[in-house]
Design an enzyme around this catalytic site. Sequence first.
Site, PDB file in Angstrom:
ATOM      1  N   GLY A 163       0.793  -1.215   0.000  1.00 11.49           N
ATOM      2  CA  GLY A 163       0.000   0.000   0.000  1.00 11.49           C
ATOM      3  C   GLY A 163       0.830   1.273   0.000  1.00 11.49           C
ATOM      4  O   GLY A 163       0.472   2.259  -0.658  1.00 11.49           O
ATOM      5  N   THR A 164       1.925   1.279   0.744  1.00 11.30           N
ATOM      6  CA  THR A 164       2.771   2.472   0.808  1.00 11.30           C
ATOM      7  C   THR A 164       3.333   2.813  -0.562  1.00 11.30           C
ATOM      8  O   THR A 164       3.311   3.974  -0.995  1.00 11.30           O
ATOM      9  CB  THR A 164       3.912   2.270   1.811  1.00 11.30           C
ATOM     10  OG1 THR A 164       3.368   2.169   3.138  1.00 11.30           O
ATOM     11  CG2 THR A 164       4.897   3.431   1.770  1.00 11.30           C
ATOM     12  N   ASN A 192      -7.223   3.585   9.163  1.00  6.89           N
ATOM     13  CA  ASN A 192      -6.484   2.445   9.679  1.00  6.89           C
ATOM     14  C   ASN A 192      -6.459   2.362  11.194  1.00  6.89           C
ATOM     15  O   ASN A 192      -6.218   1.293  11.762  1.00  6.89           O
ATOM     16  CB  ASN A 192      -5.050   2.464   9.147  1.00  6.89           C
ATOM     17  CG  ASN A 192      -4.347   3.769   9.431  1.00  6.89           C
ATOM     18  OD1 ASN A 192      -4.778   4.823   8.960  1.00  6.89           O
ATOM     19  ND2 ASN A 192      -3.266   3.729  10.193  1.00  6.89           N
ATOM     20  N   THR A 232      11.644  -6.691 -12.455  1.00  4.66           N
ATOM     21  CA  THR A 232      11.073  -8.015 -12.697  1.00  4.66           C
ATOM     22  C   THR A 232       9.916  -8.288 -11.740  1.00  4.66           C
ATOM     23  O   THR A 232      10.048  -8.120 -10.526  1.00  4.66           O
ATOM     24  CB  THR A 232      12.146  -9.101 -12.525  1.00  4.66           C
ATOM     25  OG1 THR A 232      13.225  -8.841 -13.428  1.00  4.66           O
ATOM     26  CG2 THR A 232      11.571 -10.481 -12.801  1.00  4.66           C
ATOM     27  N   CYS A 278       2.505   1.223  11.719  1.00  5.61           N
ATOM     28  CA  CYS A 278       3.691   1.865  11.141  1.00  5.61           C
ATOM     29  C   CYS A 278       4.349   2.845  12.104  1.00  5.61           C
ATOM     30  O   CYS A 278       5.475   3.270  11.887  1.00  5.61           O
ATOM     31  CB  CYS A 278       3.321   2.579   9.847  1.00  5.61           C
ATOM     32  SG  CYS A 278       2.658   1.460   8.594  1.00  5.61           S
TER      33      CYS A 278
END
Length: 424
Positions: free
Chosen positions: A71-72, A151, A248, A336
């Site tokens: 998400g960040t 959140n 990749t 976080c």
Amino acid sequence: MREIYLDHAATTPLDPRVKTAMEPYWGSIYGNPSTLYRQGRLAKEAVDRARERVAEILHCKPEEIVFTAGGTEADNIAIFGATRMFSGQAKHLITTAFEHHAGLRSFEALERDGWTVTYLGVGQDGIVDPEAVREAIRPDTLLVSVMYANNEIGTIQPIEKIGRTLKAERQKRTAEGNKVPLYFHCDASQAAGFLELYTEKLGVDLMSLNGGKIYGPKGSGCLYVRSGVRLRPMFQGGGQEKNLRSGTENVPLIVGFANALDIADAERVSESRRLAELRDYFISRLVREIPKTVLNGHPTERLPNNVNVSVLDIEGEGVILYLDAKGIAISTGSACTSTTLDPSHVILALGRPYEYAHSSLRFSLGRATTMDDLDYLMEVFPAVVEKLRAISPIRMEIGQEAISHPEAFAGQGAKVKVGGRTYK
């Protein structure tokens, strides 16, 4: 010792079904999706299938899905991608004061680069007013970013209404000949698995998702980018993911993310109903059995698994350590920032005093949570609070006005029915 995990808003355990889906791509199917030989083609087919399934759930085109490392990263690609593309045409951005730090820190960085940012406040119930969004828009506003569900306190934002507001503003710009685009970004990392992710209905141009919140692998996620939205890449490379996320592709994580989102979408209605009943039961017991406990955020317009309260006269960090010793995992604020002692910016955004922010606790329920788990917690928790209050120098007075909609849970005739049992 019994272990009870009540921090699913921070991260979720990997679903065994997701792990099984990922297994082949750790070993037997290991090719680079950009290559032409068989191993590469098999990997590319897996990525294509994952993209198609995510697009089905979001009701969008497969080419509008960009896989990310969470998400960040998705938030950063959306916010910085838009502002770098249009830095010469626009200078104003709108967000809220209680976004996830992945958003807030991005906007703070843009302020240092010369952008003007309007940080919208929220009401005491933790919900953004769509009219406030409309009033904040200027002719040079480029981006509006509002999270789908908070959140920390789990309040659900009126994203669809905000989307309609921005659509009307775009039409007005077209009529006036204003060529500055007006993009709408939404961080839906906490909403996935609980709320509908119909991008067209929501009216979003950009939407971030995080696999680690939906029983998928950590480090996985995606960004929805509506066709026609122009973003400048943050870094250069081989041009993978529409040139927005070069490198990749991590095939196992992409497969795992899509599988986790598929399961979450299939079980969304039934699991949300089950968790909402447990949530309401738990809130009812908390505010009745532990004096000076304040519910943060709206009592019902919140995620079905989120309970955030301020237990006055104690520090939240102390509660975490005492409960951890009993095998119970909860958090204060967002995961976080849980290593800092700063008060929750989300609780402060509600207009609460610092003491409320320092004493806030987040309990986030999950698929394995049962009523027995909550009953065990309530056997342990009151004694922990009593012990911490006995040594605390803080003594707060609490008024009825400090509780959002207390009649819903304060035992004033409200009834909560769970599993055939009714609690009052």
